[in-house]
Design a protein around this motif. Structure first.
Motif, PDB file in Angstrom:
ATOM      1  N   THR A  40       0.858  -1.180   0.001  1.00 55.93           N
ATOM      2  CA  THR A  40       0.065   0.045  -0.109  1.00 55.93           C
ATOM      3  C   THR A  40       0.838   1.346  -0.050  1.00 55.93           C
ATOM      4  O   THR A  40       1.783   1.272   0.823  1.00 55.93           O
ATOM      5  CB  THR A  40      -1.093  -0.079   1.285  1.00 55.93           C
ATOM      6  N   VAL A  41       0.758   2.098  -0.950  1.00 60.45           N
ATOM      7  CA  VAL A  41       1.335   3.529  -0.951  1.00 60.45           C
ATOM      8  C   VAL A  41       0.285   4.630  -0.838  1.00 60.45           C
ATOM      9  O   VAL A  41      -0.521   4.769  -1.318  1.00 60.45           O
ATOM     10  CB  VAL A  41       2.050   3.661  -2.353  1.00 60.45           C
ATOM     11  N   ILE A  42       0.709   5.571   0.271  1.00 59.83           N
ATOM     12  CA  ILE A  42      -0.070   6.403   1.029  1.00 59.83           C
ATOM     13  C   ILE A  42       0.359   7.700   0.444  1.00 59.83           C
ATOM     14  O   ILE A  42       1.800   8.083   0.740  1.00 59.83           O
ATOM     15  CB  ILE A  42      -0.356   6.174   2.395  1.00 59.83           C
ATOM     16  N   GLU A  43      -0.222   8.615  -0.187  1.00 54.61           N
ATOM     17  CA  GLU A  43      -0.044   9.956  -0.270  1.00 54.61           C
ATOM     18  C   GLU A  43      -0.101  10.641   1.147  1.00 54.61           C
ATOM     19  O   GLU A  43      -1.016  10.664   1.610  1.00 54.61           O
ATOM     20  CB  GLU A  43      -1.144  10.631  -1.372  1.00 54.61           C
ATOM     21  N   VAL A  82      -3.410   2.232  -3.361  1.00 54.67           N
ATOM     22  CA  VAL A  82      -2.910   3.620  -2.734  1.00 54.67           C
ATOM     23  C   VAL A  82      -4.225   4.090  -1.767  1.00 54.67           C
ATOM     24  O   VAL A  82      -5.159   3.632  -1.653  1.00 54.67           O
ATOM     25  CB  VAL A  82      -2.907   4.466  -4.132  1.00 54.67           C
ATOM     26  N   GLY A  83      -3.618   5.172  -1.177  1.00 56.66           N
ATOM     27  CA  GLY A  83      -4.380   5.789  -0.097  1.00 56.66           C
ATOM     28  C   GLY A  83      -3.864   7.428   0.134  1.00 56.66           C
ATOM     29  O   GLY A  83      -3.059   7.700  -0.634  1.00 56.66           O
ATOM     30  N   TYR A  84      -4.607   7.804   1.184  1.00 56.26           N
ATOM     31  CA  TYR A  84      -4.336   9.135   1.631  1.00 56.26           C
ATOM     32  C   TYR A  84      -4.426   9.406   2.974  1.00 56.26           C
ATOM     33  O   TYR A  84      -5.138   8.714   3.811  1.00 56.26           O
ATOM     34  CB  TYR A  84      -5.418  10.032   1.011  1.00 56.26           C
ATOM     35  N   HIS A  85      -3.338  10.051   3.210  1.00 54.33           N
ATOM     36  CA  HIS A  85      -3.141  10.353   4.895  1.00 54.33           C
ATOM     37  C   HIS A  85      -3.306  11.818   5.157  1.00 54.33           C
ATOM     38  O   HIS A  85      -2.900  12.896   4.260  1.00 54.33           O
ATOM     39  CB  HIS A  85      -1.413  10.053   5.143  1.00 54.33           C
ATOM     40  N   ASN A  86      -4.141  12.133   6.148  1.00 52.94           N
ATOM     41  CA  ASN A  86      -4.673  13.700   6.421  1.00 52.94           C
ATOM     42  C   ASN A  86      -3.627  14.426   7.195  1.00 52.94           C
ATOM     43  O   ASN A  86      -2.940  13.932   8.154  1.00 52.94           O
ATOM     44  CB  ASN A  86      -5.872  13.608   6.886  1.00 52.94           C
ATOM     45  N   HIS A  87      -3.661  15.723   7.279  1.00 50.72           N
ATOM     46  CA  HIS A  87      -3.424  16.459   8.106  1.00 50.72           C
ATOM     47  C   HIS A  87      -4.574  17.281   9.074  1.00 50.72           C
ATOM     48  O   HIS A  87      -5.617  16.702   9.015  1.00 50.72           O
ATOM     49  CB  HIS A  87      -2.260  17.700   7.684  1.00 50.72           C
ATOM     50  N   TRP A  88      -4.544  18.460   9.396  1.00 52.37           N
ATOM     51  CA  TRP A  88      -5.608  19.258   9.700  1.00 52.37           C
ATOM     52  C   TRP A  88      -6.248  20.104   8.732  1.00 52.37           C
ATOM     53  O   TRP A  88      -7.553  20.437   8.623  1.00 52.37           O
ATOM     54  CB  TRP A  88      -4.891  20.262  10.976  1.00 52.37           C
TER      55      TRP A  88
END
Length: 245
Positions: free
Chosen positions: A84-87, A121-127
């Motif tokens: 899994t590759v996360i942005e 693939v996926g996505y990682h959040n901030h604020w």
């Protein structure tokens, strides 16, 4: 029980000094899984120690949304056994629905290319993804426009810092959240104020219950004192039976 991992950005200074020694300390703390960062740069450096020590690295962060050619990213992932590759972050484009839709569309297209390489693939959040878009958060609008195969990695601390109810968000998106960044602190943007899990103000107990199957990924953007001791404290808290936490 969900897997327990460590985002290696937490120990970036130790990795720069001696990758093998850093990994040996993580193994000594009982970790069997790590999450890579800056995959293309660090992959060749970490390949040797990862191959020699009992550590898996199924998930990695790498810039893909703004990358015109992700072939090198996907190649690095396959070489290291990453699945899994996360942005890790898209800073702009969360202020209106059309812009959010474009980010989702790019990830949906990348998911097709990734699947051809046996990857997700996926996505990682901030604020910054939690402003209002059409009466709800941009992040939730984003999630609704992602293809089913695109996963979410919820950074619980940054979401809580943005004022989000972690339990409500986790419950609504439980089927999409496959990985959870577990960190704590006073809910401030200054990373230097982060503390071991359970010692701050984030409702980590609640969100852990809301997404019981998501990989628990311990992380410090900055750590108080020895980062390995802070990771050990976080791990001990996460591993405690729910009633004891």
């Amino acid at each position: 029980m969900a897997s327990l991992s460590v985002q290696l950005y937490s120990v970036r200074e130790a990795l720069a000094d001696d990758p093998r020694a850093a990994f040996e300390r993580l193994v000594g703390l009982g970790f069997e899984e790590v999450e890579l960062f800056d995959l293309v740069r660090w992959g060749p450096i970490l390949a040797g120690p990862l191959g020699d020590l009992p550590l898996r690295a199924p998930v990695a962060h790498a810039r893909i949304v703004g990358n015109a050619d992700v072939a090198d990213v996907f190649a690095a992932a396959r070489e290291l056994g990453v699945t899994t590759v996360i942005e890790p972050a898209v800073r702009e484009g969360w202020d209106d629905a059309a812009s959010v839709d474009r980010i989702a569309g790019r990830l949906n297209a990348l998911a097709v290319d990734a699947a051809a390489s046996g990857l997700v693939v996926g996505y990682h959040n901030h604020w910054w993804e939690f402003g209002d878009v059409g009466g709800r958060t941009a992040f939730e609008h984003f999630a609704d426009h992602l293809a089913p195969e695109v996963v979410l990695e919820l950074d619980a601390y940054w979401a809580a810092t943005a004022g989000v109810d972690l339990v409500a968000l986790g419950t609504r998106l439980a089927g999409r959240i496959r990985h959870l960044h577990v960190k704590d602190g006073p809910l401030e943007l200054d990373p230097a104020t982060q503390v071991p899990a359970g010692a701050g103000r984030a409702d980590l107990r609640g969100v852990l219950r809301a997404v019981p199957d998501a990989t628990r990924v311990l992380e410090f953007d900055a750590a108080p004192g020895d980062v390995f001791e802070a990771l050990a404290a976080s791990a001990a808290w996460v591993r405690e039976p729910e009633g004891a936490r």
